[in-house]
Design a protein around this motif. Sequence first.
Motif, PDB file in Angstrom:
ATOM      1  N   PRO A 154      -5.725   8.074   5.835  1.00 48.89           N
ATOM      2  CA  PRO A 154      -4.582   8.995   5.731  1.00 48.89           C
ATOM      3  C   PRO A 154      -5.010  10.455   5.664  1.00 48.89           C
ATOM      4  O   PRO A 154      -4.291  11.339   6.132  1.00 48.89           O
ATOM      5  CB  PRO A 154      -3.892   8.557   4.432  1.00 48.89           C
ATOM      6  CG  PRO A 154      -4.346   7.162   4.201  1.00 48.89           C
ATOM      7  CD  PRO A 154      -5.748   7.101   4.730  1.00 48.89           C
ATOM      8  N   THR A 174      -7.134  -1.897   0.794  1.00 50.50           N
ATOM      9  CA  THR A 174      -7.106  -0.797  -0.167  1.00 50.50           C
ATOM     10  C   THR A 174      -7.843  -1.200  -1.440  1.00 50.50           C
ATOM     11  O   THR A 174      -8.008  -2.395  -1.734  1.00 50.50           O
ATOM     12  CB  THR A 174      -5.658  -0.428  -0.540  1.00 50.50           C
ATOM     13  OG1 THR A 174      -5.088  -1.514  -1.298  1.00 50.50           O
ATOM     14  CG2 THR A 174      -4.814  -0.177   0.707  1.00 50.50           C
ATOM     15  N   PRO A 192      -1.509   5.261   7.564  1.00 50.18           N
ATOM     16  CA  PRO A 192      -1.818   4.793   6.221  1.00 50.18           C
ATOM     17  C   PRO A 192      -2.918   3.745   6.269  1.00 50.18           C
ATOM     18  O   PRO A 192      -3.179   3.132   7.311  1.00 50.18           O
ATOM     19  CB  PRO A 192      -0.491   4.184   5.754  1.00 50.18           C
ATOM     20  CG  PRO A 192       0.158   3.719   7.017  1.00 50.18           C
ATOM     21  CD  PRO A 192      -0.230   4.730   8.076  1.00 50.18           C
ATOM     22  N   ASN A 193      -3.568   3.535   5.145  1.00 46.53           N
ATOM     23  CA  ASN A 193      -4.574   2.469   5.055  1.00 46.53           C
ATOM     24  C   ASN A 193      -3.872   1.156   4.760  1.00 46.53           C
ATOM     25  O   ASN A 193      -3.578   0.835   3.620  1.00 46.53           O
ATOM     26  CB  ASN A 193      -5.591   2.781   3.960  1.00 46.53           C
ATOM     27  CG  ASN A 193      -6.575   1.627   3.760  1.00 46.53           C
ATOM     28  OD1 ASN A 193      -6.694   0.748   4.612  1.00 46.53           O
ATOM     29  ND2 ASN A 193      -7.268   1.631   2.640  1.00 46.53           N
ATOM     30  N   SER A 194      -3.590   0.395   5.806  1.00 45.91           N
ATOM     31  CA  SER A 194      -2.923  -0.902   5.651  1.00 45.91           C
ATOM     32  C   SER A 194      -3.896  -2.052   5.829  1.00 45.91           C
ATOM     33  O   SER A 194      -3.489  -3.216   5.840  1.00 45.91           O
ATOM     34  CB  SER A 194      -1.788  -1.030   6.681  1.00 45.91           C
ATOM     35  OG  SER A 194      -2.304  -0.933   7.999  1.00 45.91           O
ATOM     36  N   GLY A 202      -2.063  11.966   7.141  1.00 43.31           N
ATOM     37  CA  GLY A 202      -0.994  11.104   6.662  1.00 43.31           C
ATOM     38  C   GLY A 202      -0.290  10.303   7.732  1.00 43.31           C
ATOM     39  O   GLY A 202       0.628   9.534   7.420  1.00 43.31           O
ATOM     40  N   TYR A 211       0.847  -1.191   0.000  1.00 45.48           N
ATOM     41  CA  TYR A 211       0.000   0.000   0.000  1.00 45.48           C
ATOM     42  C   TYR A 211       0.882   1.240   0.000  1.00 45.48           C
ATOM     43  O   TYR A 211       2.035   1.198   0.430  1.00 45.48           O
ATOM     44  CB  TYR A 211      -0.931   0.021   1.219  1.00 45.48           C
ATOM     45  CG  TYR A 211      -0.221  -0.107   2.542  1.00 45.48           C
ATOM     46  CD1 TYR A 211       0.257   1.016   3.222  1.00 45.48           C
ATOM     47  CD2 TYR A 211      -0.012  -1.356   3.122  1.00 45.48           C
ATOM     48  CE1 TYR A 211       0.918   0.902   4.428  1.00 45.48           C
ATOM     49  CE2 TYR A 211       0.647  -1.482   4.332  1.00 45.48           C
ATOM     50  CZ  TYR A 211       1.108  -0.355   4.981  1.00 45.48           C
ATOM     51  OH  TYR A 211       1.766  -0.473   6.175  1.00 45.48           O
ATOM     52  N   LYS A 212       0.332   2.324  -0.503  1.00 51.45           N
ATOM     53  CA  LYS A 212       1.055   3.590  -0.582  1.00 51.45           C
ATOM     54  C   LYS A 212       1.207   4.188   0.806  1.00 51.45           C
ATOM     55  O   LYS A 212       0.281   4.160   1.616  1.00 51.45           O
ATOM     56  CB  LYS A 212       0.289   4.562  -1.477  1.00 51.45           C
ATOM     57  CG  LYS A 212       0.888   5.959  -1.559  1.00 51.45           C
ATOM     58  CD  LYS A 212       0.018   6.876  -2.402  1.00 51.45           C
ATOM     59  CE  LYS A 212       0.550   8.303  -2.388  1.00 51.45           C
ATOM     60  NZ  LYS A 212      -0.291   9.226  -3.178  1.00 51.45           N
ATOM     61  N   ASP A 213       2.392   4.735   1.092  1.00 52.74           N
ATOM     62  CA  ASP A 213       2.635   5.400   2.368  1.00 52.74           C
ATOM     63  C   ASP A 213       3.574   6.577   2.110  1.00 52.74           C
ATOM     64  O   ASP A 213       4.791   6.409   2.010  1.00 52.74           O
ATOM     65  CB  ASP A 213       3.241   4.422   3.377  1.00 52.74           C
ATOM     66  CG  ASP A 213       3.395   5.040   4.765  1.00 52.74           C
ATOM     67  OD1 ASP A 213       2.897   6.157   4.970  1.00 52.74           O
ATOM     68  OD2 ASP A 213       4.012   4.389   5.637  1.00 52.74           O
ATOM     69  N   GLN A 266       6.464   6.587  -0.556  1.00 56.88           N
ATOM     70  CA  GLN A 266       6.631   5.179  -0.920  1.00 56.88           C
ATOM     71  C   GLN A 266       5.425   4.728  -1.743  1.00 56.88           C
ATOM     72  O   GLN A 266       4.514   4.063  -1.259  1.00 56.88           O
ATOM     73  CB  GLN A 266       6.778   4.318   0.335  1.00 56.88           C
ATOM     74  CG  GLN A 266       8.012   4.617   1.168  1.00 56.88           C
ATOM     75  CD  GLN A 266       9.297   4.235   0.461  1.00 56.88           C
ATOM     76  OE1 GLN A 266       9.966   5.059  -0.154  1.00 56.88           O
ATOM     77  NE2 GLN A 266       9.638   2.960   0.536  1.00 56.88           N
ATOM     78  N   THR A 267       5.416   5.099  -3.012  1.00 55.31           N
ATOM     79  CA  THR A 267       4.324   4.739  -3.913  1.00 55.31           C
ATOM     80  C   THR A 267       4.720   3.534  -4.760  1.00 55.31           C
ATOM     81  O   THR A 267       5.905   3.175  -4.841  1.00 55.31           O
ATOM     82  CB  THR A 267       3.964   5.910  -4.833  1.00 55.31           C
ATOM     83  OG1 THR A 267       5.081   6.160  -5.719  1.00 55.31           O
ATOM     84  CG2 THR A 267       3.653   7.168  -4.032  1.00 55.31           C
TER      85      THR A 267
END
Length: 329
Positions: free
Chosen positions: A258, A271, A266-268, A263, A85-87, A90-91
């Motif tokens: 987020p 998603t 993150p959505n862990s 932010g 997942y994006k954080d 870190q995409t």
Amino acid sequence: MAQHAPLVTIFGGSGFVGRYISQAMARAGWRVRVAVRRPNDALFVRTYGVVGQVEPIQANIRDDASTRAAIQGADAVINCVGILYKDGKQTFEAVQNHGATRIARIAAEEGVGNFVHLSAIGADPESKSDYARTKALAEAAITDAFPGAVILRPSIIFGSDDGFFNRFAAMTRISPVIPVVGANTKFQPVYVDDVADAAALAAQGKAEPGVYELGGPDVETFRELMVRMLGIVRRRRLLLAIPFWAARFQAKVLNLLPIFTLGLVPNSLLTPDQVKLLEVDNVVSDGARTLEDLGLTPRDMDAILESYLYQYRPQGQFTAMTESAKVLK
């Protein structure tokens, strides 16, 4: 450790899969550089070999200079970096496409002998999933930059500290219901040590260049894997199949985390991209080169899952004793 021993740089070598690869390379007698963003959090890797054999170093694969510094002098390079997942910065594009491509390009420029990249089954440039799409884009760019590269595509990976079986087994402790998105989606779980052995062989030049798809001997649906897990942890729970339309809505709501936390969180959990991945079977394709082509026999889940999921049983390690006592009553 003798300085003339060959040197491998392992990007992401302190992560779930990377730490097993680091150990495998250390057992093979190599000096190991574990390239990570926060080396102070990876000091435990030093215990994987003799004094001075395994060392964490700082590297950010979004930066040319630190990536090159981590690679210089290495005989082999292994890239294990990936995200689910994006954080922040870190995409998927930055890490799984551009970052992986940067490592391969610099490895070629530095004259590295062998390059190994950990990709994933389902890598597809036309995929609706950013995860699968960027994995495929990286594979193509890596092959261009380093034609002799070995690319490993594992299915879902299991092992004592995995994020799959452990996550759902932990859920059984607090919830009477286990939600399952993609209940009929098929997986071919592969043992983390088998993946590590494949990467170590390739890094040592014992594998032909190209793509290998790594799966275990069992192909099961998501629901069947959860039934297997519940049997091991000795718990009865309702398996609730979540339709994809409902999962997509839930994932969109969770994606607001987020935003609402500026932010910080993150959505862990789930998603939209993960839902897209769960819509497609995750199994070895027909005609693909596999673990067997590397001389490895994949290990099944039975004994291995039992060895670490027992901790989630109602009485933990004493569950078998408690069950025997009930029979004697």
